[in-house]
Design a protein around this motif. Structure first.
Motif, PDB file in Angstrom:
ATOM      1  N   CYS A 183      31.718  26.005  31.324  1.00  0.00           N
ATOM      2  CA  CYS A 183      32.051  27.464  31.405  1.00  0.00           C
ATOM      3  C   CYS A 183      31.628  28.032  29.890  1.00  0.00           C
ATOM      4  CB  CYS A 183      33.509  28.058  31.516  1.00  0.00           C
ATOM      5  SG  CYS A 183      34.345  27.316  33.093  1.00  0.00           S
ATOM      6  N   VAL A 184      31.071  29.340  29.981  1.00  0.00           N
ATOM      7  CA  VAL A 184      30.710  30.218  28.703  1.00  0.00           C
ATOM      8  C   VAL A 184      31.668  31.369  28.546  1.00  0.00           C
ATOM      9  CG1 VAL A 184      28.472  29.128  28.394  1.00  0.00           C
ATOM     10  CG2 VAL A 184      28.720  31.104  29.682  1.00  0.00           C
ATOM     11  N   GLU A 197      26.249  32.409  37.817  1.00  0.00           N
ATOM     12  CA  GLU A 197      26.157  33.094  39.206  1.00  0.00           C
ATOM     13  C   GLU A 197      25.912  34.411  39.108  1.00  0.00           C
ATOM     14  OE1 GLU A 197      29.954  32.410  40.776  1.00  0.00           O
ATOM     15  OE2 GLU A 197      31.061  33.289  38.964  1.00  0.00           O
ATOM     16  N   ASN A 198      25.496  34.838  40.179  1.00  0.00           N
ATOM     17  CA  ASN A 198      25.130  36.277  40.578  1.00  0.00           C
ATOM     18  C   ASN A 198      26.613  36.950  40.595  1.00  0.00           C
ATOM     19  OD1 ASN A 198      24.934  39.023  41.628  1.00  0.00           O
ATOM     20  ND2 ASN A 198      23.288  38.531  42.564  1.00  0.00           N
ATOM     21  N   LEU A 199      27.087  37.566  39.223  1.00  0.00           N
ATOM     22  CA  LEU A 199      28.453  37.790  39.114  1.00  0.00           C
ATOM     23  C   LEU A 199      28.776  39.100  40.007  1.00  0.00           C
ATOM     24  CD1 LEU A 199      28.182  37.959  35.166  1.00  0.00           C
ATOM     25  CD2 LEU A 199      29.435  36.123  36.892  1.00  0.00           C
ATOM     26  N   THR A 207      29.279  44.762  37.638  1.00  0.00           N
ATOM     27  CA  THR A 207      29.194  44.119  36.320  1.00  0.00           C
ATOM     28  C   THR A 207      27.763  44.547  35.897  1.00  0.00           C
ATOM     29  OG1 THR A 207      28.148  42.145  37.516  1.00  0.00           O
ATOM     30  CG2 THR A 207      30.535  41.974  37.270  1.00  0.00           C
ATOM     31  N   SER A 208      27.603  44.274  34.606  1.00  0.00           N
ATOM     32  CA  SER A 208      26.495  44.510  33.901  1.00  0.00           C
ATOM     33  C   SER A 208      26.392  43.511  32.807  1.00  0.00           C
ATOM     34  CB  SER A 208      26.347  46.030  33.277  1.00  0.00           C
ATOM     35  OG  SER A 208      27.623  46.065  32.338  1.00  0.00           O
ATOM     36  N   ASP A 224      36.854  36.803  31.409  1.00  0.00           N
ATOM     37  CA  ASP A 224      36.635  36.078  30.420  1.00  0.00           C
ATOM     38  C   ASP A 224      35.540  34.983  30.509  1.00  0.00           C
ATOM     39  OD1 ASP A 224      37.776  38.196  28.972  1.00  0.00           O
ATOM     40  OD2 ASP A 224      39.495  37.314  28.636  1.00  0.00           O
ATOM     41  N   TRP A 225      35.864  34.110  31.214  1.00  0.00           N
ATOM     42  CA  TRP A 225      35.020  32.802  31.360  1.00  0.00           C
ATOM     43  C   TRP A 225      33.961  32.797  32.573  1.00  0.00           C
ATOM     44  CZ3 TRP A 225      34.704  30.068  27.197  1.00  0.00           C
ATOM     45  CH2 TRP A 225      35.875  30.044  26.283  1.00  0.00           C
ATOM     46  N   ILE A 226      32.937  32.315  32.381  1.00  0.00           N
ATOM     47  CA  ILE A 226      32.031  32.447  33.381  1.00  0.00           C
ATOM     48  C   ILE A 226      31.570  31.058  33.602  1.00  0.00           C
ATOM     49  CG2 ILE A 226      29.726  33.310  34.144  1.00  0.00           C
ATOM     50  CD1 ILE A 226      31.328  35.105  31.563  1.00  0.00           C
ATOM     51  N   GLN A 227      31.419  30.707  34.905  1.00  0.00           N
ATOM     52  CA  GLN A 227      31.235  29.213  35.463  1.00  0.00           C
ATOM     53  C   GLN A 227      29.781  29.213  35.308  1.00  0.00           C
ATOM     54  OE1 GLN A 227      32.819  26.529  36.781  1.00  0.00           O
ATOM     55  NE2 GLN A 227      34.960  27.485  36.785  1.00  0.00           N
TER      56      GLN A 227
END
Length: 251
Positions: A183-184, A197-199, A207-208, A224-227
C-alpha cells in the motif's frame, strides 16, 4: 482461618484452555513492536503476555503458540532510523530475537522510505522469518515522502530501480508467502500511480489525483491507504529471477 482455594487451570480440557488464552493474548489492535504516537495504545489495551509466559513450561508452550500465530504484529519503521530497542541485544531484530520473530505468522511493516536500513536490516530479518520461520502474511505500507526529499529528488525519481527497493520486491515475490499486500499513502511518488486501481470506479466516490512539480501525487476523496498491484510492479521492475518452490519445478 478459611482454607485457601485454588483452581487447577491445566485440569481443563485443551479446547477450554485455548479459548481462555486466546481471549487474553489475541489483540484486536495488533501487537505493536515499536510504539509511537501513530500506533500508540492506552495502558488498558496493552497485552501483558510476559506474565503468562512465565507461569511454567507448559503454559509458555501453549500461550506462546497462540500469541505468535494468531496476532498481527506491527513494525513501525517510519522514523529516520530504526529505534535502538529493536536492534539492541534481545530486541526483535537482534540475533537474540531471531527464534521469537521466526514464530510470527502475520506482519505489517510501515515505512517512509525504502533505504539502506531496509536493505541491510529489515529485509534480511523478514526474509529469514519466511524461509526459516512461520511468516506467511506480509503487508507493507509506504508512507508519504518528505517534502524536503521531494524537492531534492525532483519529479523523475525512479525508486523501483534502487537496490533497497529491489530487496522489497524480492520479499514480495517470495513464493512461501500466502498473503501479500503493498500500500501507499494517498500522498506518494507519481511512479506508483500506474499500479493502483481506478479509485473512482472502486469506491464509487468522486476522487481526484494531482501531481505537483516535485513528482508527488495526491489523491483526494479516498481513504488514506491505497492498494498497489505489487505483482505488476514485480513484472515491470524486479531484476532478479523468479523463485520457484520445489513442487512448482516438479510440476
Amino acid at each position: 482461618m478459611p482454607s485457601a482455594s485454588y483452581f487447577r487451570f491445566f485440569d481443563l480440557p485443551a479446547e477450554l484452555r485455548t479459548n481462555i488464552l486466546s481471549y487474553l493474548l489475541i489483540s484486536r489492535y495488533g501487537i505493536v513492536l515499536y510504539n509511537c504516537t501513530l500506533f500508540g495504545l492506552t495502558a488498558t489495551d496493552r497485552v501483558t503476555f510476559l506474565y503468562i509466559f512465565l507461569v511454567n513450561v507448559q503454559m509458555y508452550q501453549e500461550a506462546s503458540a497462540i500469541f505468535y500465530s494468531r496476532n498481527r504484529f506491527i513494525l513501525n519503521g517510519q522514523s529516520h532510523r530504526l529505534p535502538g530497542h529493536l536492534t539492541k541485544a534481545g530486541g526483535f531484530l537482534s540475533p537474540q530475537g531471531r527464534d521469537a520473530r521466526r514464530r510470527v505468522q502475520t506482519l505489517s511493516l510501515y515505512l517512509t522510505r525504502v533505504g539502506g536500513e531496509f536493505e541491510n536490516v529489515l529485509a534480511p530479518a523478514i526474509s529469514d522469518m519466511i524461509l526459516s520461520g512461520s511468516l506467511r502474511s506480509l503487508k507493507i505500507c509506504l508512507g508519504p515522502p518528505s517534502s524536503q526529499h521531494a524537492r531534492i529528488s525532483g519529479p523523475n525519481i525512479n525508486i523501483m530501480t534502487t537496490v533497497p527497493f529491489q530487496a522489497l520486491l524480492d520479499l514480495l515475490a517470495d513464493p512461501d508467502l500466502q498473503h501479500v499486500e503493498l500500500c501507499v499513502w494517498k500522498v506518494h511518488w507519481s511512479i506508483f500511480c500506474r499500479f493502483h486501481e481506478n479509485l473512482e470506479a472502486s469506491t464509487k466516490e468522486k476522487t481526484s489525483e494531482t501531481v505537483d512539480d516535485h513528482g508527488l501525487a495526491t489523491i483526494r476523496g479516498h481513504p488514506d491507504w491505497i492498494q498497489l498491484d505489487w505483482q505488476a510492479m514485480i513484472e515491470n521492475f524486479r531484476a532478479g529471477e523468479r523463485i520457484l518452490k520445489i513442487k512448482d519445478v516438479d510440476s
